[in-house]
Scaffold this active site. Structure first.
Site, PDB file in Angstrom:
ATOM      1  CB  THR A   1      61.018  50.898  60.521  1.00 28.28           C
ATOM      2  OG1 THR A   1      59.148  50.739  60.121  1.00 28.28           O
ATOM      3  CG2 THR A   1      60.804  52.356  61.550  1.00 28.28           C
ATOM      4  CB  ALA A   2      64.258  46.990  63.301  1.00 27.65           C
TER       5      ALA A   2
ATOM      6  CE  LYS B   1      51.937  46.369  61.138  1.00 31.84           C
ATOM      7  NZ  LYS B   1      52.096  45.294  61.837  1.00 31.84           N
ATOM      8  CB  ILE B   2      55.358  47.761  54.543  1.00 34.61           C
ATOM      9  CG1 ILE B   2      54.073  48.569  54.197  1.00 34.61           C
ATOM     10  CG2 ILE B   2      54.400  46.406  53.330  1.00 34.61           C
ATOM     11  CD1 ILE B   2      54.570  49.982  54.831  1.00 34.61           C
ATOM     12  CB  SER B   3      59.262  48.226  57.751  1.00 33.12           C
ATOM     13  OG  SER B   3      58.962  46.980  58.790  1.00 33.12           O
TER      14      SER B   3
ATOM     15  CG  HIS C   1      58.109  41.439  66.344  1.00 34.01           C
ATOM     16  ND1 HIS C   1      56.893  42.976  66.684  1.00 34.01           N
ATOM     17  CD2 HIS C   1      58.204  40.997  65.232  1.00 34.01           C
ATOM     18  CE1 HIS C   1      56.592  43.162  64.513  1.00 34.01           C
ATOM     19  NE2 HIS C   1      57.891  41.792  63.907  1.00 34.01           N
TER      20      HIS C   1
END
EC number: 4.1.99.29
Length: 278
Positions: free
Chosen positions: A111-112, A57-59, A150
């Site tokens: 991504t934030a 899982k990645i951004s 989150h």
């Protein structure tokens, strides 16, 4: 012959919900096997940059720096509407007041942070810290503001913090696209046939999770012990949706829009390779 792949994802409820059936072999996997590693999103981004994990899982921000070595899977990601990062501060105000101020972010390649930089210039004085420490740092005045992700979306008001901007809402209003938060990558070197096999297994894992939600609850709670069931349910309900089964045309358009805008700003390098590996 068993094919064992190293697999990274976060301990957050949406990821443990999605991967529970895969790593606990609740679904047919043939000769596939997975050796999981649970880390926060920025650690996963760093591990992918180092090529440590076969699958992770990645951004989507990190994807922009990984496209030559990793392909995107169609299943397992977090993408949707009304689920974007929030900018919060101790006092109500406008984003313009934060230009040049120190803003806490959950990782440079999240991504934030990419959405914060795409929003406008002058927000590059950032301090990286674990996502679960950001709200307290803002509340103590260690930073002028923080970008929270989150479950923090559901709890920031309990610390007396104020929402300055919903970056997801801004993205949706300016692009008309859902928000690409995190995706699942796999090494291109594994080959198209194996990549397809893994993607299909991951889709079955998501389908199983939707069909039998209570079976994954012990695994979820083992990694999110501080969260009440209501927060866990809200978290999963927000981040796991039909896009987690398959990006589809709408999801793919959102991802390519994000990457194109980041390329235009020089925030990620260009890449001509196709996103998918099969």
């Amino acid at each position: 012959m068993t094919k064992t792949l190293t697999l990274g994802y976060s301990p957050c409820p949406n990821d443990t919900f999605i991967f529970d059936a895969l790593v606990h072999r609740r679904i047919p996997l043939g000769d596939l096997d997975f050796q999981e590693r649970l880390e926060d999103v920025e650690t996963l981004n760093a591990l992918a940059l180092a090529g440590t994990l076969d699958m992770t899982k990645i951004s989507y921000h990190a994807l922009g720096h990984l496209r030559r070595d990793y392909a995107l899977l169609r299943s397992g990601g977090a993408l949707g509407r009304g689920c974007g990062p929030l900018v919060v501060a101790r006092e109500a105000g406008e984003m313009s007041a934060l230009r040049g101020q120190t803003i806490a972010i959950p990782g440079r390649l999240t991504t934030a942070n990419l959405l914060l930089q795409l929003y406008g210039e002058g927000f590059d004085q950032v301090r990286i810290m674990p996502f679960d420490r950001i709200m307290e740092a803002v509340a103590r005045g260690e930073v002028a503001a923080g970008v929270i992700i989150h479950e923090s979306r559901f709890t920031y008001q309990g610390l007396g913090l104020h929402k300055i901007l919903d970056l997801g809402q801004w993205w949706e209003e300016t692009t008309g696209r859902p928000i690409p938060l995190g995706g699942i990558l796999i090494k291109r070197s594994l080959g198209a046939a194996l990549i397809r096999e893994v993607d299909e297994a991951l889709r079955r894992s998501v389908e199983f999770a939707f069909a039998h939600p209570q079976l994954s609850r012990p695994y979820i709670k083992a990694h999110a012990q501080e969260l009440a069931d209501t927060v866990i349910d809200s978290h999963i309900g927000l981040y796991v949706n039909p896009f987690s089964l398959d990006l589809g045309e709408e999801g793919l358009a959102a991802v390519t829009t994000l990457l194109a805008r980041a390329e235009e700003r020089g925030l990620i390098p260009p890449c001509e390779l196709p996103l998918f590996g099969y």
